[in-house]
Design a protein around this motif. Structure first.
Motif, mmCIF file in Angstrom:
data_model
loop_
_atom_site.group_PDB
_atom_site.id
_atom_site.type_symbol
_atom_site.label_atom_id
_atom_site.label_comp_id
_atom_site.label_asym_id
_atom_site.label_seq_id
_atom_site.Cartn_x
_atom_site.Cartn_y
_atom_site.Cartn_z
ATOM 1 N N GLU A 461 -0.886 5.621 -0.634
ATOM 2 C CA GLU A 461 0.084 6.070 -1.307
ATOM 3 C C GLU A 461 0.366 5.033 -2.257
ATOM 4 O OE1 GLU A 461 2.782 9.672 0.965
ATOM 5 O OE2 GLU A 461 3.345 7.543 0.952
ATOM 6 N N ALA A 462 0.608 3.946 -1.712
ATOM 7 C CA ALA A 462 0.977 2.425 -2.635
ATOM 8 C C ALA A 462 -0.270 2.398 -3.466
ATOM 9 C CB ALA A 462 1.263 1.462 -1.660
ATOM 10 N N LEU A 463 -1.622 2.412 -3.140
ATOM 11 C CA LEU A 463 -2.773 2.226 -3.657
ATOM 12 C C LEU A 463 -2.913 3.163 -4.877
ATOM 13 C CD1 LEU A 463 -5.188 0.376 -4.057
ATOM 14 C CD2 LEU A 463 -6.508 1.987 -2.445
ATOM 15 N N LYS A 464 -2.701 4.453 -4.647
ATOM 16 C CA LYS A 464 -2.728 5.374 -5.694
ATOM 17 C C LYS A 464 -1.774 5.154 -6.803
ATOM 18 C CE LYS A 464 -4.742 9.326 -2.829
ATOM 19 N NZ LYS A 464 -4.580 10.584 -2.078
ATOM 20 N N ALA A 465 -0.589 4.739 -6.499
ATOM 21 C CA ALA A 465 0.448 4.489 -7.405
ATOM 22 C C ALA A 465 0.297 3.301 -8.096
ATOM 23 C CB ALA A 465 1.921 4.226 -6.707
ATOM 24 N N ALA A 466 -0.592 2.035 -7.558
ATOM 25 C CA ALA A 466 -0.897 0.801 -8.240
ATOM 26 C C ALA A 466 -2.002 1.184 -8.950
ATOM 27 C CB ALA A 466 -1.206 -0.136 -7.261
ATOM 28 N N GLU A 467 -2.811 2.144 -8.796
ATOM 29 C CA GLU A 467 -4.085 2.372 -9.734
ATOM 30 C C GLU A 467 -3.322 3.166 -10.800
ATOM 31 O OE1 GLU A 467 -6.659 4.567 -7.008
ATOM 32 O OE2 GLU A 467 -7.604 3.026 -6.320
ATOM 33 N N HIS A 490 -2.329 -5.013 -7.914
ATOM 34 C CA HIS A 490 -3.205 -3.956 -7.703
ATOM 35 C C HIS A 490 -4.093 -4.505 -6.796
ATOM 36 C CE1 HIS A 490 -6.305 -0.920 -9.468
ATOM 37 N NE2 HIS A 490 -5.943 -0.741 -7.945
ATOM 38 N N ASN A 491 -4.577 -5.885 -6.763
ATOM 39 C CA ASN A 491 -5.520 -6.427 -5.939
ATOM 40 C C ASN A 491 -4.743 -6.750 -4.599
ATOM 41 O OD1 ASN A 491 -7.488 -6.435 -7.793
ATOM 42 N ND2 ASN A 491 -6.961 -8.675 -8.611
ATOM 43 N N SER A 492 -3.632 -6.998 -4.639
ATOM 44 C CA SER A 492 -2.885 -7.291 -3.357
ATOM 45 C C SER A 492 -2.618 -6.069 -2.605
ATOM 46 C CB SER A 492 -1.510 -8.035 -3.629
ATOM 47 O OG SER A 492 -1.386 -9.226 -4.344
ATOM 48 N N ILE A 493 -2.257 -5.073 -3.057
ATOM 49 C CA ILE A 493 -1.774 -3.522 -2.632
ATOM 50 C C ILE A 493 -3.379 -3.142 -2.045
ATOM 51 C CG2 ILE A 493 -1.591 -1.140 -2.871
ATOM 52 C CD1 ILE A 493 0.842 -2.229 -4.717
ATOM 53 N N ARG A 494 -4.395 -3.296 -2.780
ATOM 54 C CA ARG A 494 -5.801 -2.927 -2.417
ATOM 55 C C ARG A 494 -6.238 -3.544 -1.235
ATOM 56 N NH1 ARG A 494 -8.466 -4.476 -6.495
ATOM 57 N NH2 ARG A 494 -8.354 -2.498 -7.615
ATOM 58 N N ASP A 495 -5.889 -5.141 -1.224
ATOM 59 C CA ASP A 495 -6.310 -5.892 0.090
ATOM 60 C C ASP A 495 -5.355 -5.314 1.298
ATOM 61 O OD1 ASP A 495 -7.794 -7.204 -1.373
ATOM 62 O OD2 ASP A 495 -6.660 -8.731 -1.722
ATOM 63 N N CYS A 496 -4.272 -4.821 1.145
ATOM 64 C CA CYS A 496 -3.330 -4.447 2.273
ATOM 65 C C CYS A 496 -3.997 -3.269 2.782
ATOM 66 C CB CYS A 496 -1.783 -4.155 1.723
ATOM 67 S SG CYS A 496 -0.647 -3.519 2.863
ATOM 68 N N PHE A 497 -4.383 -2.377 1.889
ATOM 69 C CA PHE A 497 -4.860 -0.818 2.101
ATOM 70 C C PHE A 497 -6.286 -1.227 3.146
ATOM 71 C CE2 PHE A 497 -8.315 2.436 1.254
ATOM 72 C CZ PHE A 497 -7.393 3.442 1.759
ATOM 73 N N TYR A 498 -7.075 -2.107 2.567
ATOM 74 C CA TYR A 498 -8.360 -2.200 3.128
ATOM 75 C C TYR A 498 -8.314 -2.950 4.605
ATOM 76 C CZ TYR A 498 -11.187 -0.569 -0.850
ATOM 77 O OH TYR A 498 -11.461 0.260 -1.931
ATOM 78 N N ASN A 499 -7.252 -4.007 4.661
ATOM 79 C CA ASN A 499 -6.805 -4.480 6.200
ATOM 80 C C ASN A 499 -6.378 -3.477 6.931
ATOM 81 O OD1 ASN A 499 -7.733 -6.992 5.046
ATOM 82 N ND2 ASN A 499 -5.802 -7.585 4.483
ATOM 83 N N LYS A 500 -5.385 -2.748 6.627
ATOM 84 C CA LYS A 500 -4.838 -1.554 7.363
ATOM 85 C C LYS A 500 -6.145 -0.635 8.097
ATOM 86 C CE LYS A 500 -0.120 -1.413 5.899
ATOM 87 N NZ LYS A 500 0.208 -1.783 7.353
ATOM 88 N N MET A 501 -7.087 -0.302 6.917
ATOM 89 C CA MET A 501 -8.112 0.547 7.439
ATOM 90 C C MET A 501 -9.242 -0.137 8.473
ATOM 91 S SD MET A 501 -7.969 3.470 5.681
ATOM 92 C CE MET A 501 -9.810 4.061 5.724
ATOM 93 N N LYS A 502 -9.355 -1.306 8.213
ATOM 94 C CA LYS A 502 -10.052 -1.958 9.318
ATOM 95 C C LYS A 502 -9.373 -2.086 10.548
ATOM 96 C CE LYS A 502 -12.195 -5.249 6.041
ATOM 97 N NZ LYS A 502 -12.371 -6.799 5.404
#
Length: 514
Positions: A461-467, A490-502
């Motif tokens: 949700e945070a990544l969609k809002a940041a985009e 935007h980059n920080s939230i994207r990194d957070c999203f992908y780290n959680k996915m990993k």
């Protein structure tokens, strides 16, 4: 052998000598100027901590620092005296005698019988004089204000620059209060605490130049609000007690934490506060010189009360109203048009504090008389000067929104000032005073949690809002600094999203053994 008696300096004179020594003037030069021996100046500097304590407490005329044999009784009585005078209650000598005997009994001092001479010495120690009450008992003593600005303030500020002189004050805030509810509260006395269910206390601190706004201290009721669950950091300092009030313990902890931080930075400051019961005279500070404003003058001398706190609340309520309008425009029900968690309020009030302009803060100090003119005398301006953004009335701002859902314009000023009289500290009882002096009172801790809870946004949700926000900034706002900042977020939230996915996709070796 000379029969001339050695010169005796008042506390005010000794305070000025200490300031000059700390500013680099030599012992020999001062000794020659005042016609005394080097040892006299050295002894004054040796006792600088005790002298500064008296000087900062506005005890200026005595020539000797004599402590009472019944120090506990003395300290309890002066605290009680300040509390009564802050309330505008006239105090007589016999009343002091009776109260001193009462405190002695509470401390278990059985052989104490307060005499008129003991009270006389008590008044000398604490610079208490008789005076006639004119007009309302709670009116500001203009003579005290003028005398303090002329005789005390110049010596206090001599060794500090404008960047190093701070003022701190607390204010109560109804953080859920919406403008449409103002009609229910109009004319109601806030000091009765009938409206304190959803309130916080905010400690606001800044320096004269306005170049440094200290992180806000927010005091709530809950020790661990549910809305803090999962939150790794707050933009403010947070503390709690059952009433969401500032207490002497919380103030001392906040002060000592700040002092340790300043020691690390090798920085020294002067901090001005009012002498309310929640502001004890904290000793042994290494980087903070604590000074108290005279009693019954804070409405005139307290810079934060000259418009800084009001501007903070106005900006906070602008944020709150925008939230309400967004919810109404989205056709959401009324229950969602309020701040549902404490975290929302903290973020909004912190945003309002960050937006406070440097010029507004500086001009409020100027209005209080803390800025000197070319001839060295303090300037007390007759009019407030605010930055353009900080001075827009909430009523005018609301009309420009063109929303039919808003309250009538004449109600907005009441909305801004609805919690201006809200209590922020509790007057201590006699037992509290005795406990504090005996160092037996423990820090109040409240483990209650907020009843409301809002789910934290997920990384997706945070990544969609940041985009979405990033696209808006790039297409509507021409500001390179904002664009760079938005890209970083935007980059920080994207990194957070992908780290959680990993982490979610990682397979443990134990999965193969099941």
């Amino acid at each position: 052998m000379s029969s001339q008696r050695p010169k005796a300096f008042t506390i005010e004179e000794k305070g000025a000598i200490i300031c000059r020594l700390e500013n680099g003037e030599s012992n020999s030069c001062l000794a020659k100027e005042f016609g005394v021996g080097h040892s006299t100046i050295s002894m004054i500097f040796k006792n600088k901590n005790r002298i500064k304590e008296s000087f900062n407490s506005n005890v200026l005329k005595p020539k000797r620092l004599r402590k009472s044999r019944q120090e506990n009784v003395d300290q309890a009585l002066i605290q009680w005296f300040k509390n009564m005078r802050n309330k505008g209650i006239p105090i007589s000598g016999p009343m002091l005698q009776e109260k001193a005997n009462g405190f002695a009994a509470r401390f278990g001092i059985l052989d104490f019988n307060c005499s008129a001479s003991w009270i006389s010495r008590f008044k000398v120690r604490h610079n208490i004089v008789a005076g006639k009450i004119v007009g309302e008992s709670s009116s500001v003593d203009q003579n005290s204000t003028t005398n303090w600005l002329i005789s005390v303030w110049p010596n206090l500020r001599r060794q500090f620059s404008d960047d190093e002189i701070f003022n701190a004050d607390e204010t109560g805030l109804f953080y859920k209060l919406m403008p449409i509810k103002t009609l229910k509260f109009k004319g109601e006395n806030c000091s009765g605490c009938k409206l304190s269910k959803d309130r916080i206390t905010v400690m606001v601190t800044a320096n004269i130049s306005g170049t440094e706004k200290k992180k806000l201290l927010i005091i709530g009721k809950s020790q661990k609000p549910r809305c803090f669950k999962g939150v790794k950091s707050l933009p403010v300092d947070y503390a709690n007690n059952r009433k969401a009030w500032i207490t002497s313990e919380l103030f001392e902890k906040w002060l000592r934490d700040w002092d340790r931080d300043l020691v690390k930075k090798k920085k020294k400051i002067l901090l001005l506060v009012d002498n309310c019961p929640a502001h004890p005279n904290v000793t042994d500070l290494k980087s903070i010189t604590l000074a108290f404003l005279p009693p019954n003058t804070t409405s005139v001398l307290q810079p934060m009360d000259q418009g800084i706190i009001r501007s903070l609340k106005m900006n906070f309520r602008k944020n709150l109203v925008l939230k309400m309008i967004n919810c109404l425009d989205a056709n959401e029900n009324h229950s969602s048009t309020k701040v549902t968690v404490l975290l929302d309020a903290i973020l909004m009030v912190n945003d309002a504090w960050n937006k406070m302009s440097q010029s507004t803060i500086h001009n409020c100090f100027k209005h209080a008389g803390f800025i000197e003119s070319h001839n060295g005398l303090p300037i007390q301006t007759s009019e407030h000067e605010f930055d353009e953004e900080d001075e827009i009335p909430l009523s005018l701002w609301s009309r420009n929104l063109n929303s039919d859902s808003l309250a009538a314009p004449e109600m907005w000023e009441d909305y801004v000032d609805i919690d201006s009289g809200l209590l922020t500290s509790k007057e201590p009882t006699d037992e509290n005073i005795v406990q504090n002096i005996s160092a037996k009172e423990q820090l109040e801790s409240d483990g209650e949690e907020e009843v409301e809870e809002a789910p934290l946004p997920t990384a997706e949700e945070a990544l969609k809002a940041a985009e979405l926000l990033s696209r808006f900034v790039h297409s509507n706002i021409e500001n390179d600094n904002l664009t760079i900042a938005m890209s970083s977020i935007h980059n920080s939230i994207r990194d957070c999203f992908y780290n959680k996915m990993k982490k979610q996709k990682q397979t443990k070796i134990t999965d193969y053994l099941q």
